[in-house]
Enzyme design. Structure first.
Site, PDB file in Angstrom:
ATOM      1  N   GLY A 102       0.795  -1.232   0.000  1.00 14.02           N
ATOM      2  CA  GLY A 102       0.000   0.000   0.000  1.00 14.02           C
ATOM      3  C   GLY A 102       0.815   1.262   0.000  1.00 14.02           C
ATOM      4  O   GLY A 102       0.383   2.291  -0.523  1.00 14.02           O
ATOM      5  N   ASP A 103       2.037   1.201   0.597  1.00 17.10           N
ATOM      6  CA  ASP A 103       2.861   2.408   0.680  1.00 17.10           C
ATOM      7  C   ASP A 103       3.839   2.510  -0.484  1.00 17.10           C
ATOM      8  O   ASP A 103       4.839   3.234  -0.382  1.00 17.10           O
ATOM      9  CB  ASP A 103       3.610   2.432   2.015  1.00 17.10           C
ATOM     10  CG  ASP A 103       4.541   1.241   2.189  1.00 17.10           C
ATOM     11  OD1 ASP A 103       4.425   0.286   1.394  1.00 17.10           O
ATOM     12  OD2 ASP A 103       5.373   1.259   3.123  1.00 17.10           O
ATOM     13  N   GLU A 104       3.578   1.787  -1.566  1.00 22.38           N
ATOM     14  CA  GLU A 104       4.387   1.879  -2.786  1.00 22.38           C
ATOM     15  C   GLU A 104       3.447   2.193  -3.961  1.00 22.38           C
ATOM     16  O   GLU A 104       3.110   1.325  -4.759  1.00 22.38           O
ATOM     17  CB  GLU A 104       5.156   0.572  -3.010  1.00 22.38           C
ATOM     18  CG  GLU A 104       6.132   0.262  -1.877  1.00 22.38           C
ATOM     19  CD  GLU A 104       6.735  -1.132  -1.958  1.00 22.38           C
ATOM     20  OE1 GLU A 104       6.605  -1.773  -3.030  1.00 22.38           O
ATOM     21  OE2 GLU A 104       7.322  -1.592  -0.957  1.00 22.38           O
ATOM     22  N   GLU A 150      11.688  -3.272  -8.899  1.00 22.24           N
ATOM     23  CA  GLU A 150      11.820  -2.134  -7.986  1.00 22.24           C
ATOM     24  C   GLU A 150      12.171  -0.926  -8.847  1.00 22.24           C
ATOM     25  O   GLU A 150      13.274  -0.832  -9.385  1.00 22.24           O
ATOM     26  CB  GLU A 150      12.910  -2.409  -6.953  1.00 22.24           C
ATOM     27  CG  GLU A 150      12.714  -3.680  -6.143  1.00 22.24           C
ATOM     28  CD  GLU A 150      11.723  -3.507  -4.996  1.00 22.24           C
ATOM     29  OE1 GLU A 150      11.312  -2.351  -4.740  1.00 22.24           O
ATOM     30  OE2 GLU A 150      11.368  -4.521  -4.362  1.00 22.24           O
TER      31      GLU A 150
END
Length: 487
Positions: A124-126, A306
């Protein structure tokens, strides 16, 4: 070391001098003045994170909310309706639909083309991935029939895009989902018996697993944040050690990861990861990850990408990040049609397609052909010799040797029925108990053409015999009947 320290110091003290140093240092790629990335050290793939940490409201500015994302997906469906379809694979814990954009020249139809999926916002925080995937979809729509890569993808690959796998985590501004579970640790694992109970898995995880059963994906990639590297299997090791742990298709995965890294603006220039790629277990082991599960259970070659060292960069950098990743995203999808071994498997007896299995000698991994079309797509590293085998229960296996060059190669197989196997099936079947093969059905299904021919011959013989009997019947009656004397 002194050079590296001076190099980093310049980037902090004077961005202008930093660009000048880059130019003098031989980095042959231009750096946009509005985006400076020092993401060469990708050690931000943290094992333990503060999942309860709340991000300030201002960091969300410029990012789409879940409702705005939903509207954007539906607006794309209307704008690009000729080559796209919008559907949902399920709901999150809090009931938000997991929307998917499907892009193809025949959306919604089963095709013989390889299928690829992109997934964003697993954590969620990406959130960068969800933004980039919407931009990516719109770029393909706007450039179809104008740009060769966009056209190739639409006409030769079936592309599916899930912008957000974890919309609840995004709205809560945490890594995990609404049940505080890391979705990239929630899949069944090959080394440890975790998450084996289907009922205890998260709804987002179940949705992905069902999606994989419904669609025969050839390859996929997930977009993460926290480093700048293309990660490939295996992600874990049997002894939990941090060590390079190669999967059977290690060469192919290294090739795929390099396709992305070399096309990226600066990923391949990494000072920590050679060539901008890494084996997951060599970086650090994780268990219950989606990447390994896709390869083992879905027949799908998945990478973990990434794409930015800063997990939640300011929104004004998103356009530049997209430009850095656009060519990589395009080339990775296009590589499905441009490389590898592709073909179909048929039955020599009926001509029908067969859902057979393709294997490469020396590689302990197999790929299944589709149930209805008999189509297979076997990804493989180029510039290699391969012995390709096709097999199917009830049929004789066939193999051929090929030299796979840079481009893709088409190899079809026509399999002959294995009469020995069929005879064994009949001998071992419980023909009257209802538990084995139906003997009558088996005989009729395999020899009905011969029976029809024999029936026609018998009818013809009977016809000739009857006609001959009729021609002889009057003579026999004259002989048999007594003579009648007429006075």
């Amino acid at each position: 070391m002194k050079f590296l320290f001076s190099f980093l110091l310049l980037s902090v003290v004077s961005p202008a001098l930093f660009h000048s140093a880059l130019a003098r240092g031989g980095l042959n790629r231009s750096i946009s003045p509005d985006f400076i990335s020092l993401a060469y050290g990708g050690s931000a793939r943290f094992l333990l994170e503060d999942n309860n940490s709340k991000r300030s409201n201002n960091i969300m500015q410029g990012y789409m909310t879940n409702k705005e994302l939903e509207r954007a997906v539906k607006a794309f469906g209307k704008k690009c309706s000729k080559i796209s379809k919008i559907y949902s694979i399920g709901d999150s814990v809090q009931g938000f639909p997991l929307w998917v954009i499907e892009i193809s020249d025949k959306p919604g139809q089963e095709e013989s083309e390889p299928a690829f999926k992109y997934i964003g916002n697993v954590h969620g925080d990406e959130p960068v991935g969800r933004e980039l995937l919407l931009q990516f979809a719109n770029w393909i729509c706007d450039n179809y029939l104008k740009d060769p890569l966009a056209t190739l993808i639409v006409e030769n690959v079936h592309l599916h895009i899930l912008p957000s796998m974890n919309p609840d985590g995004f709205s809560l501004r945490t890594r995990n989902n609404a049940n505080n579970v890391d979705l990239n640790r929630d899949f069944p694992d090959q080394f440890f018996f975790i998450n084996d109970d289907e009922y205890t898995r998260q709804p987002e995880t179940k949705a992905i697993m069902k999606w994989m059963r419904d669609i025969h994906f050839t390859a996929s990639a997930t977009l993460h944040g926290g480093a700048l590297v293309a990660n490939y299997p295996w992600d874990g090791t049997a002894d939990k050690r941090k060590d390079y742990y190669a999967c059977p298709d290690d060469q192919t995965f290294r090739f795929m990861a390099s396709v992305y890294s070399r096309s990226h603006h600066n990923m391949s220039l990494s000072q920590e990861f050679e060539g901008g790629i890494t084996n997951g277990a060599s970086w650090y082991p994780i268990y219950g990850g989606m990447q390994d599960w896709n390869y083992i259970h879905g027949g799908c070659f998945e990478l973990t990408l990434e794409i930015t060292d800063n997990k939640w960069p300011p929104a004004n950098e998103l356009a530049t990040i997209f430009e850095y990743n656009k060519l990589s995203m395009l080339n990775l999808v296009a590589s499905l049609a441009q490389t590898g071994i592709h073909g179909r498997i048929f039955s020599s007896e009926s001509g029908r397609p067969l859902p057979g299995t393709i294997t490469l000698k020396g590689i302990d991994y197999s790929v299944k052909a589709s149930e209805t079309l008999g189509v297979y797509h076997r990804l493989a590293a180029p510039k290699q010799k391969y012995e390709v085998s096709a097999s199917m229960p009830g049929y004789k296996s066939k193999n051929t040797s090929i030299l796979l060059e840079e481009g893709a190669m088409s190899v079809d197989f026509i399999l002959d029925p294995d009469t020995t196997t069929n005879r064994k099936v009949m001998q071992n079947c419980d023909c009257y108990g209802g538990h084995g093969v139906d003997f009558v059905g088996y005989i009729w299904g395999h020899y009905y053409e011969a029976y029809i021919f024999l029936a026609v011959v018998l009818v013809f013989i009977c016809f000739l015999f009857q006609k001959k009997m009729k021609s002889r019947l009057p003579k026999q009656r004259l002989v048999a009947l007594p003579k009648r004397i007429v006075v």
